[in-house]
Motif scaffolding. Structure first.
Motif, PDB file in Angstrom:
ATOM      1  N   LYS A   1     102.754  13.984 -20.565  1.00 56.42           N
ATOM      2  CA  LYS A   1     103.441  14.889 -21.499  1.00 56.42           C
ATOM      3  C   LYS A   1     102.467  15.753 -22.290  1.00 56.42           C
ATOM      4  O   LYS A   1     102.866  16.775 -22.842  1.00 56.42           O
ATOM      5  CB  LYS A   1     104.329  14.087 -22.450  1.00 56.42           C
ATOM      6  CG  LYS A   1     103.566  13.127 -23.358  1.00 56.42           C
ATOM      7  CD  LYS A   1     104.503  12.274 -24.177  1.00 56.42           C
ATOM      8  CE  LYS A   1     103.729  11.205 -24.915  1.00 56.42           C
ATOM      9  NZ  LYS A   1     104.612  10.240 -25.533  1.00 56.42           N
ATOM     10  N   TYR A   2     101.204  15.363 -22.346  1.00 64.66           N
ATOM     11  CA  TYR A   2     100.193  16.138 -23.067  1.00 64.66           C
ATOM     12  C   TYR A   2      99.328  16.988 -22.141  1.00 64.66           C
ATOM     13  O   TYR A   2      98.317  17.527 -22.573  1.00 64.66           O
ATOM     14  CB  TYR A   2      99.282  15.211 -23.881  1.00 64.66           C
ATOM     15  CG  TYR A   2      99.996  14.392 -24.920  1.00 64.66           C
ATOM     16  CD1 TYR A   2     100.914  14.975 -25.789  1.00 64.66           C
ATOM     17  CD2 TYR A   2      99.765  13.034 -25.042  1.00 64.66           C
ATOM     18  CE1 TYR A   2     101.586  14.217 -26.742  1.00 64.66           C
ATOM     19  CE2 TYR A   2     100.414  12.275 -26.001  1.00 64.66           C
ATOM     20  CZ  TYR A   2     101.323  12.873 -26.839  1.00 64.66           C
ATOM     21  OH  TYR A   2     101.965  12.119 -27.781  1.00 64.66           O
ATOM     22  N   ARG A   3      99.692  17.092 -20.890  1.00 63.33           N
ATOM     23  CA  ARG A   3      98.937  17.895 -19.932  1.00 63.33           C
ATOM     24  C   ARG A   3      99.924  18.810 -19.201  1.00 63.33           C
ATOM     25  O   ARG A   3     100.437  18.468 -18.150  1.00 63.33           O
ATOM     26  CB  ARG A   3      98.162  17.014 -18.956  1.00 63.33           C
ATOM     27  CG  ARG A   3      97.159  16.051 -19.584  1.00 63.33           C
ATOM     28  CD  ARG A   3      96.124  16.685 -20.453  1.00 63.33           C
ATOM     29  NE  ARG A   3      95.870  18.028 -19.973  1.00 63.33           N
ATOM     30  CZ  ARG A   3      94.901  18.806 -20.365  1.00 63.33           C
ATOM     31  NH1 ARG A   3      94.079  18.400 -21.263  1.00 63.33           N
ATOM     32  NH2 ARG A   3      94.749  20.018 -19.894  1.00 63.33           N
ATOM     33  N   SER A   4     100.184  19.956 -19.764  1.00 65.30           N
ATOM     34  CA  SER A   4     101.251  20.840 -19.314  1.00 65.30           C
ATOM     35  C   SER A   4     100.923  21.707 -18.104  1.00 65.30           C
ATOM     36  O   SER A   4     101.819  22.338 -17.552  1.00 65.30           O
ATOM     37  CB  SER A   4     101.669  21.766 -20.465  1.00 65.30           C
ATOM     38  OG  SER A   4     102.087  21.011 -21.571  1.00 65.30           O
TER      39      SER A   4
ATOM     40  N   GLU B   1      88.601  18.714 -14.567  1.00 71.01           N
ATOM     41  CA  GLU B   1      87.348  18.830 -15.311  1.00 71.01           C
ATOM     42  C   GLU B   1      87.226  20.238 -15.909  1.00 71.01           C
ATOM     43  O   GLU B   1      86.761  20.400 -17.036  1.00 71.01           O
ATOM     44  CB  GLU B   1      86.160  18.528 -14.408  1.00 71.01           C
ATOM     45  CG  GLU B   1      84.856  18.444 -15.155  1.00 71.01           C
ATOM     46  CD  GLU B   1      83.714  17.963 -14.286  1.00 71.01           C
ATOM     47  OE1 GLU B   1      82.669  17.598 -14.863  1.00 71.01           O
ATOM     48  OE2 GLU B   1      83.836  17.946 -13.038  1.00 71.01           O
ATOM     49  N   GLY B   2      87.666  21.249 -15.181  1.00 70.84           N
ATOM     50  CA  GLY B   2      87.670  22.614 -15.709  1.00 70.84           C
ATOM     51  C   GLY B   2      88.540  22.734 -16.948  1.00 70.84           C
ATOM     52  O   GLY B   2      88.178  23.398 -17.923  1.00 70.84           O
ATOM     53  N   GLU B   3      89.685  22.073 -16.931  1.00 74.50           N
ATOM     54  CA  GLU B   3      90.554  22.069 -18.111  1.00 74.50           C
ATOM     55  C   GLU B   3      89.836  21.396 -19.289  1.00 74.50           C
ATOM     56  O   GLU B   3      89.915  21.866 -20.421  1.00 74.50           O
ATOM     57  CB  GLU B   3      91.861  21.346 -17.824  1.00 74.50           C
ATOM     58  CG  GLU B   3      92.789  22.094 -16.907  1.00 74.50           C
ATOM     59  CD  GLU B   3      94.103  21.357 -16.658  1.00 74.50           C
ATOM     60  OE1 GLU B   3      94.317  20.259 -17.226  1.00 74.50           O
ATOM     61  OE2 GLU B   3      94.917  21.885 -15.885  1.00 74.50           O
ATOM     62  N   ALA B   4      89.152  20.299 -19.009  1.00 75.48           N
ATOM     63  CA  ALA B   4      88.425  19.593 -20.072  1.00 75.48           C
ATOM     64  C   ALA B   4      87.330  20.481 -20.651  1.00 75.48           C
ATOM     65  O   ALA B   4      87.157  20.544 -21.878  1.00 75.48           O
ATOM     66  CB  ALA B   4      87.837  18.285 -19.538  1.00 75.48           C
ATOM     67  N   PHE B   5      86.597  21.185 -19.788  1.00 76.15           N
ATOM     68  CA  PHE B   5      85.560  22.103 -20.273  1.00 76.15           C
ATOM     69  C   PHE B   5      86.173  23.196 -21.144  1.00 76.15           C
ATOM     70  O   PHE B   5      85.607  23.584 -22.161  1.00 76.15           O
ATOM     71  CB  PHE B   5      84.802  22.749 -19.118  1.00 76.15           C
ATOM     72  CG  PHE B   5      83.802  21.858 -18.445  1.00 76.15           C
ATOM     73  CD1 PHE B   5      83.069  20.922 -19.154  1.00 76.15           C
ATOM     74  CD2 PHE B   5      83.583  21.961 -17.086  1.00 76.15           C
ATOM     75  CE1 PHE B   5      82.143  20.102 -18.528  1.00 76.15           C
ATOM     76  CE2 PHE B   5      82.659  21.150 -16.443  1.00 76.15           C
ATOM     77  CZ  PHE B   5      81.940  20.216 -17.172  1.00 76.15           C
TER      78      PHE B   5
ATOM     79  N   ALA C   1      98.854  26.541 -21.570  1.00 75.56           N
ATOM     80  CA  ALA C   1      99.143  25.112 -21.401  1.00 75.56           C
ATOM     81  C   ALA C   1      98.414  24.299 -22.463  1.00 75.56           C
ATOM     82  O   ALA C   1      98.965  23.344 -23.015  1.00 75.56           O
ATOM     83  CB  ALA C   1      98.746  24.650 -19.997  1.00 75.56           C
ATOM     84  N   MET C   2      97.171  24.687 -22.772  1.00 74.34           N
ATOM     85  CA  MET C   2      96.419  23.976 -23.805  1.00 74.34           C
ATOM     86  C   MET C   2      97.121  24.103 -25.161  1.00 74.34           C
ATOM     87  O   MET C   2      97.222  23.135 -25.905  1.00 74.34           O
ATOM     88  CB  MET C   2      94.988  24.507 -23.910  1.00 74.34           C
ATOM     89  CG  MET C   2      94.158  23.749 -24.932  1.00 74.34           C
ATOM     90  SD  MET C   2      92.548  24.435 -25.432  1.00 74.34           S
ATOM     91  CE  MET C   2      92.125  25.639 -24.255  1.00 74.34           C
TER      92      MET C   2
END
Length: 156
Positions: free
Chosen positions: A33-36, A68-72, A91-92
């Motif tokens: 639910k926290y990763r749209s 990993e790209g999203e995390a960066f 999304a973030m």
């Protein structure tokens, strides 16, 4: 004994790897639910198939790379890199809003939480194809679910 200490102990025996992989993926699934963006949900399906031998390493690695790209992106946003500061991913922003409301955190706390969650997920995906000793570091233990641990390892 904390859940993290238990999984470290289980990780010393290679016969536990597949069950640990399933457990860690289930922990990730509880945070969908926290990763749209949709990458986590799709990646979880690929990772589950991979550990069952029904998907390729290449496809799993692609999802790990995207996550990993999203995390960066989140990390750069936290650090104030101008592009992400003024043009964050939609999304973030949605994920941050959900975390702020559901976890009752301020903006900085929500960013830190989302950043940690994103990296926890990346470590889990890495563990799915390199199980040897690549458990997520202990600083991500907050994302390990004790109830799921009991369901996966304490049958009876």
């Amino acid at each position: 004994m904390e859940v993290y200490e238990k999984i470290v102990k289980l990780n010393h025996d290679s016969s536990n790897y597949r069950q640990l992989q399933r457990y860690l993926l289930a922990c990730c699934a509880s945070y969908k639910k926290y990763r749209s963006s949709g990458d986590l949900e799709n990646g979880l399906n690929v990772a589950s198939k991979y550990i069952d031998g029904r998907e390729t390493w290449k496809k799993l690695h692609r999802y790990e790379w995207e996550l990993e790209g999203e995390a960066f992106g989140i990390e750069y946003y936290i650090d104030g890199i101008n592009y992400f500061k003024y043009h964050p991913d939609k999304a973030m922003l949605l994920d941050l809003r959900k975390i702020r409301i559901q976890k009752r955190l301020n903006q900085d706390e929500a960013l830190e939480y989302l950043d940690s969650l994103a990296y926890f997920i990346v470590y889990v995906f890495s563990y799915c194809y390199r199980a040897s000793n690549d458990l997520p570091p202990q600083k991500y233990a907050q994302f390990l679910c004790p109830k799921l641990f009991n369901r996966f390892f304490c049958v009876g």
